[in-house]
Design a protein around this motif. Structure first.
Motif, mmCIF file in Angstrom:
data_model
loop_
_atom_site.group_PDB
_atom_site.id
_atom_site.type_symbol
_atom_site.label_atom_id
_atom_site.label_comp_id
_atom_site.label_asym_id
_atom_site.label_seq_id
_atom_site.Cartn_x
_atom_site.Cartn_y
_atom_site.Cartn_z
ATOM 1 N N ASP A 1 1.755 2.676 2.418
ATOM 2 C CA ASP A 1 0.949 2.750 3.642
ATOM 3 C C ASP A 1 1.464 3.920 4.477
ATOM 4 O O ASP A 1 2.531 3.839 5.087
ATOM 5 N N LEU A 2 0.687 4.998 4.501
ATOM 6 C CA LEU A 2 1.054 6.210 5.235
ATOM 7 C C LEU A 2 0.060 6.526 6.339
ATOM 8 O O LEU A 2 0.077 7.626 6.911
ATOM 9 N N GLN A 3 -0.812 5.630 6.684
ATOM 10 C CA GLN A 3 -1.889 5.912 7.626
ATOM 11 C C GLN A 3 -1.351 6.317 8.998
ATOM 12 O O GLN A 3 -0.230 5.976 9.375
ATOM 13 N N ASP A 4 -2.181 7.060 9.729
ATOM 14 C CA ASP A 4 -1.855 7.477 11.091
ATOM 15 C C ASP A 4 -0.570 8.300 11.165
ATOM 16 O O ASP A 4 0.370 7.967 11.888
ATOM 17 N N ASN A 5 -0.509 9.362 10.369
ATOM 18 C CA ASN A 5 0.564 10.342 10.448
ATOM 19 C C ASN A 5 -0.056 11.731 10.418
ATOM 20 O O ASN A 5 -1.255 11.893 10.690
ATOM 21 N N MET A 6 0.743 12.725 10.084
ATOM 22 C CA MET A 6 0.242 14.094 10.005
ATOM 23 C C MET A 6 0.596 14.724 8.656
ATOM 24 O O MET A 6 0.873 15.920 8.559
ATOM 25 N N PHE A 7 0.626 13.908 7.611
ATOM 26 C CA PHE A 7 0.875 14.440 6.276
ATOM 27 C C PHE A 7 -0.240 15.420 5.907
ATOM 28 O O PHE A 7 -1.414 15.216 6.261
ATOM 29 N N SER A 8 0.134 16.432 5.155
ATOM 30 C CA SER A 8 -0.846 17.459 4.798
ATOM 31 C C SER A 8 -0.636 17.887 3.353
ATOM 32 O O SER A 8 0.216 17.341 2.634
ATOM 33 N N GLY A 9 -1.422 18.870 2.940
ATOM 34 C CA GLY A 9 -1.322 19.364 1.579
ATOM 35 C C GLY A 9 -2.046 18.469 0.600
ATOM 36 O O GLY A 9 -2.752 17.521 0.964
ATOM 37 N N LYS A 10 -1.860 18.789 -0.659
ATOM 38 C CA LYS A 10 -2.529 18.020 -1.702
ATOM 39 C C LYS A 10 -1.766 16.720 -1.985
ATOM 40 O O LYS A 10 -0.549 16.680 -1.937
ATOM 41 N N PHE A 11 -2.534 15.696 -2.299
ATOM 42 C CA PHE A 11 -1.929 14.425 -2.673
ATOM 43 C C PHE A 11 -1.441 14.534 -4.107
ATOM 44 O O PHE A 11 -2.118 15.102 -4.957
ATOM 45 N N PRO A 12 -0.233 13.987 -4.418
ATOM 46 C CA PRO A 12 0.278 14.073 -5.793
ATOM 47 C C PRO A 12 -0.755 13.578 -6.797
ATOM 48 O O PRO A 12 -1.402 12.542 -6.589
ATOM 49 N N SER A 13 -0.901 14.330 -7.876
ATOM 50 C CA SER A 13 -1.963 14.015 -8.834
ATOM 51 C C SER A 13 -1.486 13.163 -10.002
ATOM 52 O O SER A 13 -2.244 12.352 -10.535
ATOM 53 N N ASN A 14 -0.255 13.303 -10.390
ATOM 54 C CA ASN A 14 0.234 12.605 -11.580
ATOM 55 C C ASN A 14 0.728 11.212 -11.198
ATOM 56 O O ASN A 14 1.928 10.918 -11.197
ATOM 57 N N VAL A 15 -0.208 10.333 -10.871
ATOM 58 C CA VAL A 15 0.145 9.017 -10.328
ATOM 59 C C VAL A 15 0.079 7.908 -11.370
ATOM 60 O O VAL A 15 0.157 6.730 -11.016
ATOM 61 N N ASN A 16 -0.041 8.265 -12.624
ATOM 62 C CA ASN A 16 -0.217 7.242 -13.665
ATOM 63 C C ASN A 16 0.944 6.254 -13.726
ATOM 64 O O ASN A 16 0.790 5.131 -14.215
ATOM 65 N N SER A 17 2.113 6.664 -13.235
ATOM 66 C CA SER A 17 3.294 5.791 -13.317
ATOM 67 C C SER A 17 3.261 4.659 -12.300
ATOM 68 O O SER A 17 4.063 3.735 -12.384
ATOM 69 N N TRP A 18 2.342 4.706 -11.335
ATOM 70 C CA TRP A 18 2.279 3.646 -10.324
ATOM 71 C C TRP A 18 1.527 2.438 -10.882
ATOM 72 O O TRP A 18 0.503 2.004 -10.338
ATOM 73 N N ILE A 19 2.036 1.877 -11.923
ATOM 74 C CA ILE A 19 1.314 0.808 -12.633
ATOM 75 C C ILE A 19 1.328 -0.514 -11.869
ATOM 76 O O ILE A 19 0.559 -1.423 -12.185
ATOM 77 N N HIS A 20 2.201 -0.638 -10.860
ATOM 78 C CA HIS A 20 2.255 -1.882 -10.082
ATOM 79 C C HIS A 20 1.600 -1.727 -8.714
ATOM 80 O O HIS A 20 1.580 -2.682 -7.928
ATOM 81 N N LEU A 21 1.074 -0.563 -8.420
ATOM 82 C CA LEU A 21 0.542 -0.308 -7.090
ATOM 83 C C LEU A 21 -0.739 -1.108 -6.849
ATOM 84 O O LEU A 21 -1.711 -1.000 -7.595
ATOM 85 N N THR A 22 -0.743 -1.903 -5.781
ATOM 86 C CA THR A 22 -1.917 -2.682 -5.402
ATOM 87 C C THR A 22 -2.590 -2.130 -4.154
ATOM 88 O O THR A 22 -3.785 -2.362 -3.950
ATOM 89 N N GLU A 23 -1.843 -1.407 -3.306
ATOM 90 C CA GLU A 23 -2.403 -0.942 -2.042
ATOM 91 C C GLU A 23 -1.975 0.498 -1.785
ATOM 92 O O GLU A 23 -0.780 0.817 -1.824
#
Length: 981
Positions: free
Chosen positions: A511-533
């Motif tokens: 949960d990173l909402q309401d910040n000022m992160f920028s740039g491209k979101f990481p693309s190689n996310v296949n390893s997040w096999i347990h991510l629900t949110e």
């Protein structure tokens, strides 16, 4: 004279004809005892040995035999040797015998008064921790020397015999841990004036009061009556027990005030009054108990202040939580040199904490959460480097968080959310080596996450939302390999996300909402096999949405709104089974993929001016394709007509075959708990035989495919009349699961109430239950040890969430392998909450009342905690026991009551016995499930997991760890890397 000589020689002849002690012992061993582990192997008489003329001291060398200076057997001590059989009454034929102990074995059956009468010469008899059953045997008047009788932790039932009141020498009476009924303290006990220990806890006594005559037992030192169904008031006569050291009447229904004369009990060391209905204020006279070390009055209805006198005592443990205390905490408490446990949570204490708290003592546990405390935290809480937890949430603390805690290397658990802390958060705390849980949301902290966070590799939960942290997220966060929950929302973080974050394979929530992160979101996310949110809304991310997000197997919550994402919506996202989806207010373009081209998703697409759809308004229509020929239109029309006719015919057939008939007069009430778009017509017609995937005691389970392509599991309960047992199960499950949100607890999607049925819909778990995998139809898909450990740890986290993070806490009451479901990646979800109960609830007056007393035993055979069957009172420790059984199942692969264990044995006794017999599990592979690949089995880790299981299945609830502690032990005690691919 001749007559005298005749009698003398006759008596000599009789004595010479009596069997020797060795012969008696051997006969009893052979006739009444089973010794499967050969622990009595040295009980032998060598060939040719004449016991009457040989070595009279022969038995004195045998295991468990103690002799006096005349080589006469006086004690038989066979504790914890794995023996079984009936009560070995033959031992009492040894004429000089004074003491028998066969505790912690597997002896069973009833004990008759006749067989016990042989033992009337005994001084002590210990039969504890066996399987004896039936009524307690009466004791004949000849038991004049008996001073200690221990029949605890068996299955004795019925009332305590009146003959127990005719034992003039009795000093120690232990009957706890049975199924005894009748009065907890019968009147005839008052005759036992020599009693020093009266221990009757954990029995099924009828509601009864503490008799006023209890004050006559002036020699009592221990009075243990936990869970004895006591009612009424604590009589003032208790204050006459000036020798009493331990007074424990916890977990009963005692009411009224604590006697003001209690200060007269000058020998008290331990006073346990927790979990009753006591009211009024704490007596000032408690300050007169100068020897008191342990004081627990938690979970009552007590009011008033913490008396100065009580705070000045040299207490080791002070537990006042879950009452209505108010006022300031006396400063003198900080001078205590013994205090290691301080629990004051869920009260209304106010003011500042004593400034020197922790300076003079080895404080280990500190919880003052949910009060009205203010000011700064004491800087010396961890002065002696023993503090394991700081829990102060829901108060009004303010100012800087103490920098002195940077050196608290023992700190593992930190919860300081919902306060008014401000200033820069001390950097050193981020690098504490044992820290695994940090929650500091809703404060005003500032500063950065420093690179030294890499020095805290145990962190699993990092929750710091609603502060003003800033700066970039350091690459070193990628060193937190155990991280499961990352909540940085509502701060001022900026810059790009470290690309290495995709290596955090255990992440479940980001949960990173309401910040000022920028740039491209990481693309190689296949390893997040347990991510629900995944929630990155209201940031400045740009570039394309990674298409790999669509491959995440358990992602159900995706919010990318209010960023600068561009390009097309990846069609791969339509593969996700989403309960929450929002990509609004970005720079996305092109045609909306077919899977999102529905009214349900329209608000999730707003704010992307270049998106188009021919069906969704107010999105721009997509450019029309070039016109096609009239002939082709005619052909397509005919094909469409044929296809539509076929679909209508199939649909009609399904309706006719449905096990639940629909008609115009039938009414349904459908309630959704997740954002799903469907109605009962999309569910009910599909509850047919071909979609049936399971059937149990509460109903049948079907797999239903929704129009969205999402599969759901629908449980249709047997029966359905209002106020029926099944209706109560239905309501319990709805009320429990509708608010629960955890990655290891099954999601309740909807409920449906018809005139004659009740239905519940859940997320579909493709791999069924753990019980199916270990013992049932899916056992061909056996799991290797790393997967089994991942299941154990995940299930433990789910239970810990229910016990420690839900308000009120929830007890599952039916933890078993069949109620642990497995998703596509074999990750666990706790399920079936029909028997779940909150530990506390509020009545109409806003007062907390206990709901732990149950009218019947609930749960499953083989998983029930031993105390559950006879107390009918629920605590979270009942779940801990059941979870321990599940751990043993995971290691052994055997059912809790597998016939393999032999008659009258279950998995707990079998495993415990085997572990006590060996240190090296690697050489006893018959304990470990032989179906597992040996190359995946880390036997050291398996042994440690079994140790945790044995702790969980302790006979006494108070010695079982909390589920929070179980998670720590599993995580800390293993080097196995969970891998569920």
């Amino acid at each position: 004279m001749s007559l005298f000589l005749l009698l003398f020689f006759c008596s000599l002849s009789y004595v010479a004809s009596l069997p020797s002690d060795a012969e008696v012992l051997i006969r009893v061993k052979n006739a009444q005892i089973s010794d499967p582990n050969n622990r009595l192997s040295n009980w032998v008489i060598s060939d040719g040995h004449d016991d009457h003329h040989g070595d009279d001291s022969l038995p004195c060398k045998w295991t468990g035999i103690l002799c006096n200076s005349n080589s006469s057997v006086i004690s038989i001590h066979l504790r914890d040797l794995g023996l079984s059989g009936e009560f070995p009454s033959g031992f009492c034929r040894v004429r000089t015998l004074q003491n028998i102990s066969i505790a912690d074995n597997y002896f069973e059956g009833a004990i008759s008064m006749q067989s016990l009468s042989l033992c009337s010469q005994l001084s002590s008899l210990n039969l504890s921790s066996n399987n004896f059953a039936g009524k307690l045997p009466g004791l004949s008047p000849e038991f004049t020397n008996l001073y200690s009788l221990d029949l605890s932790i068996n299955n004795f039932s019925g009332e305590i015999p009146a003959s127990f009141g005719n034992l003039p020498a009795l000093r120690v009476l232990r009957l706890f841990g049975n199924s005894l009924t009748g009065s907890a303290i019968p009147e005839f006990f008052i005759n036992l004036t020599e009693l020093t220990h009266l221990e009757l806890a954990y029995n099924l006594f009828a509601p009864s009061e503490i008799p006023p005559a209890i004050g006559n037992l002036s020699n009592l030192q221990i009075l243990w009556l936990t869970r004895s169904n006591l009612v009424g008031k604590i009589p003032d006569s208790i204050c006459r027990l000036k020798s009493l050291k331990n007074f424990d009447v916890a977990t009963n229904s005692l009411s009224g005030e604590i006697p003001r004369c209690i200060g007269n009990m000058s020998s008290l060391v331990q006073l346990e009054l927790y979990e009753n209905q006591l009211s009024g204020e704490l007596p000032e006279t408690l300050g007169d108990l100068k020897n008191l070390l342990f004081f627990d009055v938690s979970q009552n209805n007590l009011t008033g202040i913490l008396p100065e006198g009580l705070a000045s005592l040299p207490l080791m443990s002070l537990n006042l939580n879950d009452n209505r205390f108010h006022g300031k905490i006396p400063g003198i408490l900080a001078q205590n040199r013994n205090l290691y446990q301080l629990k004051l949570f869920n009260n209304s204490f106010s003011g500042e904490l004593p400034a020197d708290l922790g300076l003079n003592s080895n404080l280990e546990e500190f919880d003052v959460s949910t009060n009205k405390l203010s000011g700064k935290l004491p800087i010396n809480l961890c002065h002696n480097q023993n503090l394991g937890q700081i829990i102060v949430f829901n108060n009004n603390f303010s100012g800087d968080f103490p920098e002195s805690y940077e050196n608290c290397s023992s700190l593992a658990y930190l919860r300081i959310h919902y306060n008014n802390f401000s200033g820069e958060f001390p950097r050193g705390i981020w690098s504490l080596p044992r820290l695994y849980f940090a929650e500091m949301t809703h404060n005003r902290f500032e500063g950065v996450l420093p690179p030294t966070i890499a020095n805290a590799p145990e962190v699993t939960n990092l929750l710091i939302s609603r502060n003003t942290f800033s700066g970039k997220l350091p690459d070193e966060i990628c060193r937190l390999k155990k991280l499961t929950v990352l909540d940085l929302s509502s701060n001022q973080f900026s810059g790009e996300l470290p690309k290495c974050m995709t290596s955090l394979m255990n992440l479940q929530t980001i949960d990173l909402q309401d910040n000022m992160f920028s740039g491209k979101f990481p693309s190689n996310v296949n390893s997040w096999i347990h991510l629900t949110e995944l929630n990155v809304s209201r940031n400045q991310f740009s570039g394309e949405i990674p298409s790999q997000l669509g491959d995440l197997p358990v992602l159900t919550y995706l919010d990318l709104s209010e960023n600068s994402f561009s390009g097309r919506i990846p069609v791969e996202l339509t593969k996700l089974k989403l309960n929450k989806f929002n990509i609004s207010d970005n720079n996305l373009e092109g045609q909306v993929p077919w899977g999102f081209n529905r009214d349900f998703y329209v608000y999730s697409l707003f704010g992307n001016p270049k998106l188009c759809s021919s069906d969704l308004k107010p999105l721009h229509p997509c450019p029309k394709p070039r016109p096609i020929s009239l002939y082709l239109i005619t052909v397509l029309g005919v094909l469409a007509f044929i296809l539509l006719s076929s679909i209508l015919w199939l649909h009609k057939t399904k309706l006719q075959a449905s096990s639940v008939k629909l008609n115009k007069n039938c009414r349904y009430k459908l309630t959704t708990f997740q954002p799903l778009r469907f109605n009962e017509q999309d569910i009910v017609p599909h509850l047919t035989e071909k979609n049936l995937i399971g059937s149990g005691g509460s109903g049948q389970v079907y797999r239903v495919m929704l129009k969205s392509g999402q599969a759901v599991a629908v449980k249709k309960l047997w029966g359905g009349n209002k106020n029926s047992d099944m209706d109560l199960l239905f309501m319990s499950e709805v009320e429990t699961l509708r608010w629960v949100r955890h990655g290891n607890i099954v999601k309740l999607l909807f409920s449906c109430i018809g005139e004659d049925f009740r239905m519940l819909g859940y997320e579909y778990m493709s791999n069924g239950s753990l019980g199916d995998i270990l013992h049932g139809a899916k056992s061909a898909r056996l799991l290797e040890w790393p997967q089994r450990f991942a299941i154990a740890l995940g299930a433990a986290k789910g239970l810990a969430y229910l016990h420690h993070d839900c308000v009120p806490a929830i007890v599952h009451r039916d933890v078993k392998s069949n109620n642990i479901l497995l998703d596509d990646e074999f990750m666990p979800r706790l399920a079936d909450f029909g028997l779940a109960k909150p530990l506390l609830r509020q009545n109409s007056l806003g007062e907390e009342e206990s709901v732990m007393a149950m009218s019947r035993v609930a749960g499953s055979c083989g998983y029930l905690a031993p105390e559950y069957a006879y107390t009918l009172k629920v605590t979270e420790k009942s779940d801990v026991y059941s979870f321990g059984v599940v751990l043993m199942e995971l290691v052994t692969g055997k059912r809790p009551n597998d016939p393999f264990f032999g008659e009258n044995k279950d998995i707990v006794k079998w495993v415990t016995e085997r572990v006590l017999d060996t240190v090296d599990l690697e050489r006893t592979n018959w304990i470990v499930d032989p179906r597992m690949n040996a190359s995946t089995c880390n036997h050291k880790d398996i042994k440690k997991t079994i140790d945790v299981a044995i702790l969980c299945t302790s006979s006494f609830p108070m010695t079982r760890p909390s589920m929070r502690r179980v998670v720590e032990l599993l995580r800390d005690n293993t080097t196995t890397t969970p891998n569920v691919k």
